[in-house]
Design an enzyme around this catalytic site. Structure first.
Site, PDB file in Angstrom:
ATOM      1  N   LYS B 182       0.859  -1.183   0.000  1.00  0.00           N
ATOM      2  CA  LYS B 182       0.000   0.000   0.000  1.00  0.00           C
ATOM      3  C   LYS B 182       0.894   1.231   0.000  1.00  0.00           C
ATOM      4  CE  LYS B 182      -1.286   2.481   2.960  1.00  0.00           C
ATOM      5  NZ  LYS B 182      -0.903   3.774   3.657  1.00  0.00           N
ATOM      6  N   THR B 193       2.887   6.578   3.670  1.00  0.00           N
ATOM      7  CA  THR B 193       3.472   5.362   4.193  1.00  0.00           C
ATOM      8  C   THR B 193       3.435   4.320   3.108  1.00  0.00           C
ATOM      9  OG1 THR B 193       2.674   5.848   6.391  1.00  0.00           O
ATOM     10  CG2 THR B 193       3.346   3.600   5.966  1.00  0.00           C
ATOM     11  N   GLU B 280       0.004  10.361  -5.955  1.00  0.00           N
ATOM     12  CA  GLU B 280      -1.064  11.350  -5.855  1.00  0.00           C
ATOM     13  C   GLU B 280      -1.122  12.242  -7.097  1.00  0.00           C
ATOM     14  OE1 GLU B 280      -1.614  12.060  -1.202  1.00  0.00           O
ATOM     15  OE2 GLU B 280       0.181  12.919  -2.083  1.00  0.00           O
TER      16      GLU B 280
END
Lengths: 408, 408
Positions: B182, B193, B280
């Site tokens: 992840k 993270t 992102e």
């Protein structure tokens, strides 16, 4: 692309003449535009020079030659080309710089090593020899210009003209320091370039001027960042004509040396802040104060790690007191830090102390602080006496607009 | 805030079971949400473990304890909490991790040092002891889950579930490697993270597994960057249950060691790329190939300097073949470079060679390449044999939307 004036812009200051400095501007038409783009400063005989330059491993010919000639310590003229950075242009770029040096030196009757050249603008295109030659000829004949004219003429994608002035009493004589700077925007395919020029009528040895400029640079220009990117052309030059009539400054033992050093530092700080205030897309000016670090150098590295963090910069843009992102940026700096001793605040109010959020943390005054345009972030490592202050701006949609949406 | 699925997302792959690994998920309700947020992997007795962790100087308690216990080389369980990173929470954070370790160890009848815990999510809030206790109790009783269930449960702001699989023939035995990861989003006040877990049924010594994982990490996870920011919690753990029945691997002298190392490297590379693909605001996946550098390490640093440059990343977002920005990023890397030997290309086509734009440079095929979503940038320093490849994504308005416009 028309850029709106930065919301953090300041008005151009009152700036007095500096004895021994004559400014002129002309149109070399390096680009197809309706403005002056060639700046010239004629300096009295005996003018000494000091300089600091980009640490880029790929500098322009202007930087290579300037770095070499500044060691000789003497200057008679400065030429600044706007609209073409002449970087990454091989031997042809160097040829253009040498042509300008020769043309000016022959007009003034000085050594070519006393002519300093800077260029800023598009890269990869050699400075056209014919335009440079005609431009230099025109500028040598031009009428004197003002500080604001010169500040506008060295600018490229800046959204406002940037100048700073200070004075100091040296040995009973008032000396003036006037300075201009450009830097902010890097519009494709241009490159970020910060060019700063400081002029003073003080009498000072080139060695001492270099020492003072290098020291001021460490605490001013080396403490600002817009986006962590380093230009191939960054240059700051200081010229001292010696016409104020003070006894020559040669070391800190001389009367007035402290005052002069302080004035030089002040001018450099003003210029450095102006560059941040014209940072691409900037909506907030951010001062980051780091204390309690292992050393001043460690504090400086931690400060820049915070100032360069896209996550911190976007949090400030979003007016979000996100101290977690500051912790992250401290942690990645590669410097001594202890999570359980770390304190972080905004606008003078601690949000977290000794590695934990404050139980009675009142976010309201912090939120009010972050709504303003002048933001401070405080970090206390609580390890030693090292301290440093750095300055940056926030990261907004304006930055993306300028750098991604515009096509070359 | 609902995040749209990344345009660079890949479908979740087919992943076989791995002998000795049982996955379970439960709802600890670390946040007020309608999803499982606690992942548990039970590992057969004799499972060995290796790990690599964030270099942050301010790591979480999970990282501190994991780093210590991985040296013992044995694991029986993994617990991953999503929704609360438990970072920057002082002794109370550590208490929560130790409680989870004790609770699982007591259920399994193993040493607490064989229970590995990770947490990801909001920072500065100690993991609530009661929710953790109830969640762990529930997960120990839960029915077995799939790889995709686990990949979804460890996720926070990820926009798609990420998994990878490979197999290798070791000593006549087929061994399986299955992995989940992840990482992507860091929504205020969360922190970036990256958590990655690799499970294999191979029999291997913990020392050799650590050696292979560290080596693979250097060329995969250490070669990706989204925004240059480093999390306080980054963790990659590899677990080997030994149930495939191969003769234990202990060094490269053993039959099948090369094949296993290649499969491990392949899985790590897949996971690393998936993280970049969920960067992102990412709209393009960028591979940066550096060659001709002074050393491999130097090439790696130059590659990351390019990959972290906001100006390069915005240029790619704008589909602009702005090689000048690549020159700038090479120059600022602090590594050996010679401007007049530098060559830069996009999609296999040189734009500049030996420090100058190519006279016959045809921008059309480069422009077509940049319109795609899989971009390559080639840099040849022309100095030595050093080479490296790094991966990143572009910098778009989406990044600002996620990180600045959203308020905590």
């Amino acid at each position: 692309m028309d850029l709106a004036r930065s919301p953090l812009a300041l008005p151009f200051p009152q700036m007095p003449p500096v004895s021994g400095v004559t400014l002129r501007v002309a149109r070399a038409q390096y680009k197809d535009w309706d403005r002056a783009d060639l700046t010239y400063a004629e300096l009295a005989e005996g003018t000494v020079v000091a300089g600091v330059f980009t640490r880029s491993a790929c500098p322009s010919s202007e930087v290579e030659l300037g770095r070499k000639n500044v060691k000789l310590g003497r200057a008679r003229a400065l030429v600044v080309n706007a609209g073409n950075s002449n970087a990454f242009t091989g031997y042809r770029g160097r040829q253009a710089v040498e042509q300008i040096m020769d043309q000016v030196a022959s007009g003034l009757g000085c050594a070519r090593e006393q002519v300093f050249v800077s260029s800023t603008g598009v890269i990869g295109v050699p400075l056209p020899l014919d335009k440079a030659r005609a431009g230099v000829a025109a500028v040598l004949d031009a009428v004197p210009a003002t500080w604001e004219d010169a500040a506008n003429t060295i600018a490229t994608t800046d959204t406002f003209a940037k100048g700073a002035a200070a004075s100091a009493m040296v040995d009973g004589q008032r000396v003036e320091l006037c300075a201009i700077v450009k830097g902010s925007g890097m519009i494709a395919p241009d490159m970020a370039t910060m060019l700063g020029y400081i002029f003073t009528d003080a009498s000072i040895t080139p060695e001492f001027l270099q020492q003072l400029l290098a020291s001021a640079n460490q605490q001013t220009f080396s403490c600002i960042t817009v986006d962590s990117d380093t230009s191939t052309s960054d240059t700051v030059l200081a010229f001292a004509t010696g016409m104020a009539g003070n006894t020559q400054l040669a070391s800190f033992d001389d009367a007035g040396a402290d005052a002069f050093a302080a004035a030089l530092h002040d001018v450099c700080r003003q210029l450095a802040h102006l560059v941040v205030r014209d940072g691409e897309g900037a909506s907030k000016f951010i001062e980051i104060r780091v204390s309690g670090a292992d050393s001043d150098q460690s504090a400086h590295k931690i400060g820049l790690s915070i100032a360069n963090s896209p996550l911190v910069k976007t949090a400030i843009a979003g007016q979000d007191a996100n101290w977690g992102r500051v912790v992250m940026a401290v942690g990645k700096a590669g410097e001594p830090a202890d999570r359980d001793r770390l304190s972080i605040g905004f606008g003078g109010i601690w949000a977290a102390r000794n590695g934990q959020p404050l139980a009675d943390y009142d976010e309201a005054p912090v939120a009010a602080h972050l709504e303003g345009t002048e933001i401070t972030i405080e970090v206390d490592l609580n390890l030693g006496d090292g301290a440093a202050t750095v300055w940056t701006c926030d990261l907004t949609h304006g930055y993306i607009d300028i750098n991604a949406d515009y096509r070359s």
